[in-house]
Design a protein around this motif. Structure first.
Motif, PDB file in Angstrom:
ATOM      1  N   GLU A  56      94.569  14.880  17.502  1.00 22.01           N
ATOM      2  CA  GLU A  56      95.248  14.101  18.350  1.00 22.01           C
ATOM      3  C   GLU A  56      96.518  14.791  18.723  1.00 22.01           C
ATOM      4  N   SER A  58      98.577  14.023  21.680  1.00 19.88           N
ATOM      5  CA  SER A  58      99.209  13.262  22.883  1.00 19.88           C
ATOM      6  C   SER A  58     100.651  13.252  22.629  1.00 19.88           C
ATOM      7  N   TYR A  78      86.463  15.340  18.761  1.00 21.33           N
ATOM      8  CA  TYR A  78      87.509  14.536  19.493  1.00 21.33           C
ATOM      9  C   TYR A  78      88.731  15.136  19.768  1.00 21.33           C
ATOM     10  N   ASP A  80      92.596  14.732  21.933  1.00 16.90           N
ATOM     11  CA  ASP A  80      93.314  13.989  22.972  1.00 16.90           C
ATOM     12  C   ASP A  80      94.753  14.722  22.985  1.00 16.90           C
ATOM     13  N   CYS A  82      96.277  13.677  25.999  1.00 22.04           N
ATOM     14  CA  CYS A  82      97.092  12.603  27.042  1.00 22.04           C
ATOM     15  C   CYS A  82      98.685  12.824  26.848  1.00 22.04           C
ATOM     16  N   SER A 102      84.436  13.996  22.996  1.00 20.87           N
ATOM     17  CA  SER A 102      85.351  13.020  23.536  1.00 20.87           C
ATOM     18  C   SER A 102      86.558  13.969  24.115  1.00 20.87           C
ATOM     19  N   LEU A 104      89.984  13.646  25.964  1.00 19.75           N
ATOM     20  CA  LEU A 104      91.127  12.714  26.653  1.00 19.75           C
ATOM     21  C   LEU A 104      92.293  13.462  27.380  1.00 19.75           C
ATOM     22  N   GLY A 106      94.408  12.419  30.088  1.00 16.80           N
ATOM     23  CA  GLY A 106      95.108  11.260  30.812  1.00 16.80           C
ATOM     24  C   GLY A 106      96.536  11.746  30.730  1.00 16.80           C
ATOM     25  N   ASP A 131      88.603  11.425  29.834  1.00 16.32           N
ATOM     26  CA  ASP A 131      89.745  10.700  30.576  1.00 16.32           C
ATOM     27  C   ASP A 131      90.375  11.661  31.356  1.00 16.32           C
ATOM     28  N   SER A 133      92.474  10.215  33.873  1.00 16.95           N
ATOM     29  CA  SER A 133      93.411   9.172  34.509  1.00 16.95           C
ATOM     30  C   SER A 133      94.733   9.960  34.785  1.00 16.95           C
ATOM     31  N   ASP A 156      86.813   8.072  33.037  1.00 15.86           N
ATOM     32  CA  ASP A 156      88.190   7.220  33.467  1.00 15.86           C
ATOM     33  C   ASP A 156      88.660   8.425  34.546  1.00 15.86           C
TER      34      ASP A 156
END
Length: 336
Positions: A56, A58, A78, A80, A82, A102, A104, A106, A131, A133, A156
């Protein structure tokens, strides 16, 4: 005392140096999971330990995902990133993430360098959750990013700059089950845009600019959100195959009449609040102060009962419409 103060800067530099520590002291790390959320990172932390599956990153300041050598990330599943400043993703980096499922991304700036980034995304053939977005993506940009992602299950694309859905956008994503297109500026859905998505179960098109849904044919959908558009017409496609739809949100539109859903036998939740519906009587004429803007809306003048098949509905919201009459036959047709 002076000698210790003189040594202090060197000690602090040694503690912060990535060469002397396998991970940032601000990151939380377990054998397979690392969280570096909001620790002020400006680049991908390549120095993290081996065997990480969950990462992660983010709420940082990372601008690009690039690097010729990223040891230790071959097991990553995974990622992330974002809420960063991401604008560049290299094929070299993605090629070293063969098990990534996965991703992400965004709230970044992926509208920049989208051609090169999209080319790099062609390596993500195992990605199941994506993702994108809040990236200022226009319709053609979004199509390019997902053009080779054949394993996608969840996508997304909400809060972007899309104005229409192109016919070939989802051509290579046949396994997609959940799709979020909310909060865009979509005014047009080209014919056949959803045709490849035979497994799609959840579709969110809320907060767009759609005026008409004619010949709705996604019989496999379970959840459909079309709230906060400008819909004046919603009609399903004629045919024998029943719809599996359970939740339908048509609230905050401009519907003039109760939608005809003759084959929606499984529908349990129907939200029609905040529309312009004036009558529930089968085949009732429209009030004089309403004007039919589309010739296709004349279809609703036939005398088919609008709720004849809604025997499973448990939650029906008709608040904030223009209804003056609730005929007994309407309630008799509802099963619960």
């Amino acid at each position: 005392g002076c000698f210790l103060l003189w040594l202090l800067p060197s000690i602090l530099r040694a503690q912060a140096s990535p060469e002397t520590r396998p991970s940032s002291p601000l990151c939380q790390q377990s054998p397979t999971k690392v969280s570096c959320k909001g620790v002020g990172l400006r680049k991908f932390p390549k120095e993290l330990g081996q065997g990480i599956k969950y990462l992660e990153l983010s709420n940082n300041f990372i601008q690009n995902l690039s690097g010729s050598n990223m040891p230790g990330f071959g097991q990553l599943e995974y990622l992330d990133v974002c809420f960063n400043q991401l604008e560049a993703v290299s094929a070299t980096t993605l090629a070293q993430l063969p098990r990534l499922r996965s991703l992400l991304l965004g709230s970044n700036h992926l509208d920049r360098n989208y051609l090169a980034n999209g080319e790099a995304f062609h390596l993500l053939r195992n990605i199941e959750v994506l993702d994108l977005s809040v990236n200022n993506l226009e319709s053609h940009m979004a199509s390019w990013y997902i053009s080779n992602l054949t394993s996608l299950r969840v996508l997304d694309l909400s809060r972007n700059m899309m104005t229409k859905l192109l016919a070939g956008t989802f051509r290579n994503s046949p396994w997609l089950r959940q799709l979020d297109l909310s909060n865009n500026y979509i005014m047009e859905i080209q014919e056949g845009a959803f045709e490849p998505l035979e497994d799609l179960e959840v579709l969110n098109l809320a907060l767009n600019s759609l005026l008409c849904i004619s010949g709705f044919s996604l019989t496999q959908l379970r959840v459909l959100n079309l709230s906060h558009n400008a819909l004046e017409l919603f009609s399903s496609q004629e045919g024998a195959e029943p719809y599996l739809l359970r939740v339908l949100d048509l609230s905050h539109n401009r519907l003039l009449s109760f939608p005809e859903l003759p084959r929606a036998h499984d529908l349990t939740h129907l939200n029609l609040s905040n529309n312009l519906i004036a009558s529930l009587l089968p085949g009732s004429p429209y009030p004089r102060d309403f004007v039919l803007l589309y010739k296709e809306m004349q279809r609703f003048n036939r005398t088919v009962h609008p709720v004849a098949a809604l025997t499973q509905v448990a939650d029906l919201d008709l608040s904030n419409n223009r209804l003056e009459l609730f005929p007994f036959s309407f309630f008799h047709s509802l099963g619960s």
